[in-house]
Design an enzyme around this catalytic site. Structure first.
Site, PDB file in Angstrom:
ATOM      1  CE  LYS A   1      -4.406  -1.836   1.379  1.00 38.52           C
ATOM      2  NZ  LYS A   1      -5.469  -1.969   2.361  1.00 38.52           N
TER       3      LYS A   1
ATOM      4  NE  ARG B   1      -7.787  -7.960   0.416  1.00 38.05           N
ATOM      5  CZ  ARG B   1      -7.260  -7.199  -0.535  1.00 38.05           C
ATOM      6  NH1 ARG B   1      -6.217  -6.446  -0.293  1.00 38.05           N
ATOM      7  NH2 ARG B   1      -7.790  -7.196  -1.742  1.00 38.05           N
TER       8      ARG B   1
END
Ligand code: 7PJ
Length: 304
Positions: free
Chosen positions: A247, A281
């Site tokens: 991210k 995740r």
């Protein structure tokens, strides 16, 4: 007795971290949450930020390539595969329910036939939830926490466990000016309100997972505050899902491009597990499984 020299993730029985909620029933597959579980991400979108449509050929999803990815992830230790057909990156094209179904369903069907993993569907769309459940999905993962019209009803009818994620705003604009007075408290309040909405629609608390939504309407500082505050969210007694993989917060902190963010993603994964996260995740299953296994080794072999 000598401690084992290596840990076998399949055999050592750990001290239960969530003794009241060790397993979730995911459409007949049981998901053991007494130890951290890896959720591998498979994007069926042509415009994903993290893997840029790598499963596409001639502008169509290459099902064989996607299955290859799924097999690799399962073999590398993923207990869950998360299949997404809608990109939530800022500026992504909106997709119609029909398009999302076309992307997601064939892969769900194939994985359900071939692999002994829990299939999660990353969708906010009621029709996708319904059809995916029929095709063999075992978990619904909604970044909009069942706020779309009809989503609570579709999720309730599926009988499946649901992951409710927090997001401030909508994907297109959520990173423009995120604001909180107290991000941990506000994310907690939001998730609690969504748990109540679920309960009112017949989705039992025991069927829920919660996710603070790292990167979804949050600055780097908000993300760090949330990671540090994870034990407060964990105290709600509902298993936590977290996703940091590749991210942009890592890009902001380290100046790394998407393809260079794995080491930092692993560090964040371990820090989250240490603070109570149950499910990680990730796009990088093998590396994350190894990183989390080191945390597990410390838990099991390191004494008290
Ligand atoms: C997340 C997600 C996350 C959950 C995405 C990306 C963007 N679902 N779906 N948590 N992120 N539960 O993969 O970076 O963090 S899509």
């Amino acid at each position: 007795m000598d401690p084992p020299a290596s840990i076998d993730r399949g055999r050592i029985v750990s001290t239960a971290r969530n003794p009241e909620r060790l397993t979730q029933d995911c459409a007949g597959q049981s998901l053991d949450l007494s130890r951290p579980v890896i959720m591998g991400v498979i994007n069926t979108t042509p415009d994903s930020f993290s893997d840029g449509g790598s499963l596409y050929r001639n502008s169509r999803l290459d099902l064989e390539r996607a299955m290859e990815r799924a097999r690799e992830m399962a073999a590398a230790g993923a207990g869950i595969l998360d299949i997404g057909g809608e990109s939530t990156r800022p500026g992504a094209h909106p997709v119609s329910p029909g398009e999302e179904l076309d992307r997601v369903l064939p892969l769900v069907e194939r994985i359900a036939k071939e692999l002994p993993v829990v299939i999660s569907v990353d969708s906010s769309t009621p029709a996708v939830m319904r059809e995916a459940a029929r095709a063999g999905a075992g978990l619904l993962n909604d970044v909009r926490a069942l706020t779309r019209e009809g989503a609570l009803q579709a999720a309730a009818a599926s009988g499946l466990p649901v992951c409710l994620m927090h997001m401030q705003g909508e994907p297109g604009t959520m990173q423009v000016a995120p604001h909180y007075d107290d991000v941990v408290r506000e994310v907690g309040e939001y998730l609690r309100s969504r748990v109540s909405a679920c309960e009112q629609h017949g989705i039992a608390r025991e069927r829920l997972l919660l996710d603070p939504g790292f990167g979804f309407g949050k600055t780097v500082i908000h993300n760090m505050q949330l990671l540090r505050g994870l034990p407060h969210l964990s105290a709600m007694g509902i298993p936590l899902v977290v996703g940091f993989s590749r991210k942009s917060m890592i890009g902001h902190l380290l100046g790394r491009e998407v393809g260079e963010r794995m080491p930092a993603s692993l560090a964040l994964a371990v820090l989250a597990v240490e603070r109570g996260a149950a499910i990680i995740r990730t796009h990088d299953v093998a590396a994350t499984a190894d990183a989390v296994a080191m945390w597990q080794a410390l838990e099991e072999l390191g004494g008290t």
